[in-house]
Design a protein around this motif. Sequence first.
Motif, PDB file in Angstrom:
ATOM      1  N   PRO A  31       0.724  -1.345  -0.042  1.00 38.57           N
ATOM      2  CA  PRO A  31       0.173   0.097  -0.130  1.00 38.57           C
ATOM      3  C   PRO A  31       0.782   1.303  -0.147  1.00 38.57           C
ATOM      4  N   GLN A  32       0.327   2.422  -0.282  1.00 35.96           N
ATOM      5  CA  GLN A  32       0.766   3.695  -0.112  1.00 35.96           C
ATOM      6  C   GLN A  32       1.348   3.948   1.294  1.00 35.96           C
ATOM      7  N   PRO A  33       2.325   4.774   1.420  1.00 38.63           N
ATOM      8  CA  PRO A  33       2.771   5.183   2.674  1.00 38.63           C
ATOM      9  C   PRO A  33       1.324   5.791   3.698  1.00 38.63           C
ATOM     10  N   GLY A  34       1.111   4.883   4.729  1.00 45.90           N
ATOM     11  CA  GLY A  34       0.191   5.509   5.641  1.00 45.90           C
ATOM     12  C   GLY A  34      -1.022   4.705   5.770  1.00 45.90           C
ATOM     13  N   LEU A  35      -1.043   3.759   4.634  1.00 48.63           N
ATOM     14  CA  LEU A  35      -1.888   2.712   4.618  1.00 48.63           C
ATOM     15  C   LEU A  35      -1.618   1.310   5.055  1.00 48.63           C
ATOM     16  N   TYR A  36      -2.880   0.523   5.294  1.00 48.73           N
ATOM     17  CA  TYR A  36      -2.421  -0.876   5.739  1.00 48.73           C
ATOM     18  C   TYR A  36      -3.261  -1.711   4.671  1.00 48.73           C
ATOM     19  N   ALA A  37      -2.915  -2.917   4.456  1.00 48.28           N
ATOM     20  CA  ALA A  37      -3.190  -4.085   3.893  1.00 48.28           C
ATOM     21  C   ALA A  37      -3.779  -5.505   4.442  1.00 48.28           C
ATOM     22  N   GLY A  38      -5.067  -5.760   4.081  1.00 43.82           N
ATOM     23  CA  GLY A  38      -5.433  -6.851   4.731  1.00 43.82           C
ATOM     24  C   GLY A  38      -6.591  -7.505   3.924  1.00 43.82           C
ATOM     25  N   GLU A  39      -6.784  -8.772   4.273  1.00 48.49           N
ATOM     26  CA  GLU A  39      -7.606  -9.428   3.580  1.00 48.49           C
ATOM     27  C   GLU A  39      -9.024  -9.307   4.454  1.00 48.49           C
ATOM     28  N   ILE A  40     -10.133  -9.336   3.648  1.00 46.94           N
ATOM     29  CA  ILE A  40     -11.533  -8.904   4.272  1.00 46.94           C
ATOM     30  C   ILE A  40     -12.004 -10.469   4.396  1.00 46.94           C
ATOM     31  N   GLU A  41     -11.991 -10.922   5.583  1.00 47.92           N
ATOM     32  CA  GLU A  41     -12.645 -12.453   5.603  1.00 47.92           C
ATOM     33  C   GLU A  41     -14.324 -12.437   5.467  1.00 47.92           C
ATOM     34  N   GLY A  42     -14.555 -13.365   4.539  1.00 50.21           N
ATOM     35  CA  GLY A  42     -15.906 -13.646   4.476  1.00 50.21           C
ATOM     36  C   GLY A  42     -16.693 -12.870   3.427  1.00 50.21           C
ATOM     37  N   LEU A  43     -15.892 -11.976   3.036  1.00 48.12           N
ATOM     38  CA  LEU A  43     -16.637 -11.056   1.655  1.00 48.12           C
ATOM     39  C   LEU A  43     -16.764 -11.749   0.500  1.00 48.12           C
ATOM     40  N   LYS A  44     -18.141 -11.920  -0.120  1.00 48.10           N
ATOM     41  CA  LYS A  44     -18.274 -12.468  -1.252  1.00 48.10           C
ATOM     42  C   LYS A  44     -18.926 -11.643  -2.056  1.00 48.10           C
ATOM     43  N   VAL A  45     -18.641 -11.572  -3.531  1.00 48.24           N
ATOM     44  CA  VAL A  45     -19.264 -10.618  -4.534  1.00 48.24           C
ATOM     45  C   VAL A  45     -19.479 -11.722  -5.378  1.00 48.24           C
ATOM     46  N   LYS A  46     -20.621 -11.384  -6.257  1.00 48.96           N
ATOM     47  CA  LYS A  46     -21.095 -12.447  -7.464  1.00 48.96           C
ATOM     48  C   LYS A  46     -20.242 -12.340  -8.471  1.00 48.96           C
ATOM     49  N   ASP A  47     -19.624 -11.151  -8.858  1.00 49.76           N
ATOM     50  CA  ASP A  47     -18.838 -10.930  -9.928  1.00 49.76           C
ATOM     51  C   ASP A  47     -17.878 -10.346  -9.541  1.00 49.76           C
ATOM     52  N   GLU A  48     -16.539 -10.787  -9.591  1.00 49.88           N
ATOM     53  CA  GLU A  48     -15.263 -10.043  -9.160  1.00 49.88           C
ATOM     54  C   GLU A  48     -14.736  -9.041 -10.000  1.00 49.88           C
ATOM     55  N   GLN A  49     -15.485  -8.996 -11.223  1.00 51.09           N
ATOM     56  CA  GLN A  49     -15.105  -8.013 -12.224  1.00 51.09           C
ATOM     57  C   GLN A  49     -15.998  -6.738 -12.171  1.00 51.09           C
ATOM     58  N   ASP A  50     -17.154  -6.941 -11.164  1.00 49.52           N
ATOM     59  CA  ASP A  50     -17.964  -5.862 -10.990  1.00 49.52           C
ATOM     60  C   ASP A  50     -17.421  -4.664 -10.395  1.00 49.52           C
ATOM     61  N   GLU A  51     -17.050  -3.699 -10.889  1.00 47.31           N
ATOM     62  CA  GLU A  51     -16.409  -2.661 -10.513  1.00 47.31           C
ATOM     63  C   GLU A  51     -17.387  -1.574  -9.573  1.00 47.31           C
ATOM     64  N   ASP A  52     -18.417  -1.480  -9.986  1.00 50.07           N
ATOM     65  CA  ASP A  52     -19.466  -0.791  -9.314  1.00 50.07           C
ATOM     66  C   ASP A  52     -19.930  -1.415  -7.869  1.00 50.07           C
ATOM     67  N   ALA A  53     -19.845  -2.788  -7.892  1.00 55.28           N
ATOM     68  CA  ALA A  53     -20.231  -3.485  -6.722  1.00 55.28           C
ATOM     69  C   ALA A  53     -18.859  -3.332  -5.574  1.00 55.28           C
ATOM     70  N   LEU A  54     -17.810  -3.315  -6.037  1.00 56.69           N
ATOM     71  CA  LEU A  54     -16.558  -3.056  -5.366  1.00 56.69           C
ATOM     72  C   LEU A  54     -16.596  -1.577  -4.850  1.00 56.69           C
ATOM     73  N   ARG A  55     -16.849  -0.822  -5.715  1.00 58.67           N
ATOM     74  CA  ARG A  55     -16.758   0.715  -5.376  1.00 58.67           C
ATOM     75  C   ARG A  55     -17.925   0.875  -4.302  1.00 58.67           C
ATOM     76  N   GLU A  56     -18.938   0.296  -4.437  1.00 60.44           N
ATOM     77  CA  GLU A  56     -20.262   0.502  -3.469  1.00 60.44           C
ATOM     78  C   GLU A  56     -19.654   0.086  -1.968  1.00 60.44           C
ATOM     79  N   ILE A  57     -18.992  -1.041  -2.085  1.00 59.10           N
ATOM     80  CA  ILE A  57     -18.725  -1.575  -0.750  1.00 59.10           C
ATOM     81  C   ILE A  57     -17.624  -0.581   0.063  1.00 59.10           C
ATOM     82  N   ALA A  58     -16.626  -0.030  -0.981  1.00 52.79           N
ATOM     83  CA  ALA A  58     -15.556   0.778  -0.426  1.00 52.79           C
ATOM     84  C   ALA A  58     -16.146   2.107   0.089  1.00 52.79           C
ATOM     85  N   GLU A  59     -17.226   2.672  -0.714  1.00 55.86           N
ATOM     86  CA  GLU A  59     -17.861   3.950  -0.121  1.00 55.86           C
ATOM     87  C   GLU A  59     -18.797   3.621   0.954  1.00 55.86           C
ATOM     88  N   SER A  60     -19.340   2.459   1.327  1.00 52.55           N
ATOM     89  CA  SER A  60     -20.432   2.119   2.212  1.00 52.55           C
ATOM     90  C   SER A  60     -19.907   1.713   3.486  1.00 52.55           C
TER      91      SER A  60
END
Length: 76
Positions: A31-60
């Motif tokens: 990650p960029q300086p000042g950020l951490y990286a980690g796996e989100i356990e248990g998160l499932k998305v129907k289509d891993e290519q669905d950028e809108d769904a991932l963006r919604e998760i990140a914003e919400s």
Amino acid sequence: MKIYAHYDSEGNINSLIVSNAPKGIEVMLSPQPGLYAGEIEGLKVKDEQDEDALREIAESYRIANPHPRLKLTKKS
């Protein structure tokens, strides 16, 4: 499929990374300086290519326990 997050000290998600690597293959995240990286356990998305769904998760959502906790143990 594993989903990783880059997040700050307050738990705000900066980006989500999807890895669909074969078993035994690990992803190294830098990650960029000042950020951490980690796996989100248990998160499932129907289509891993669905950028809108991932963006919604990140914003919400945010990371519940944003500070990684490390524990030292004596080498044997």
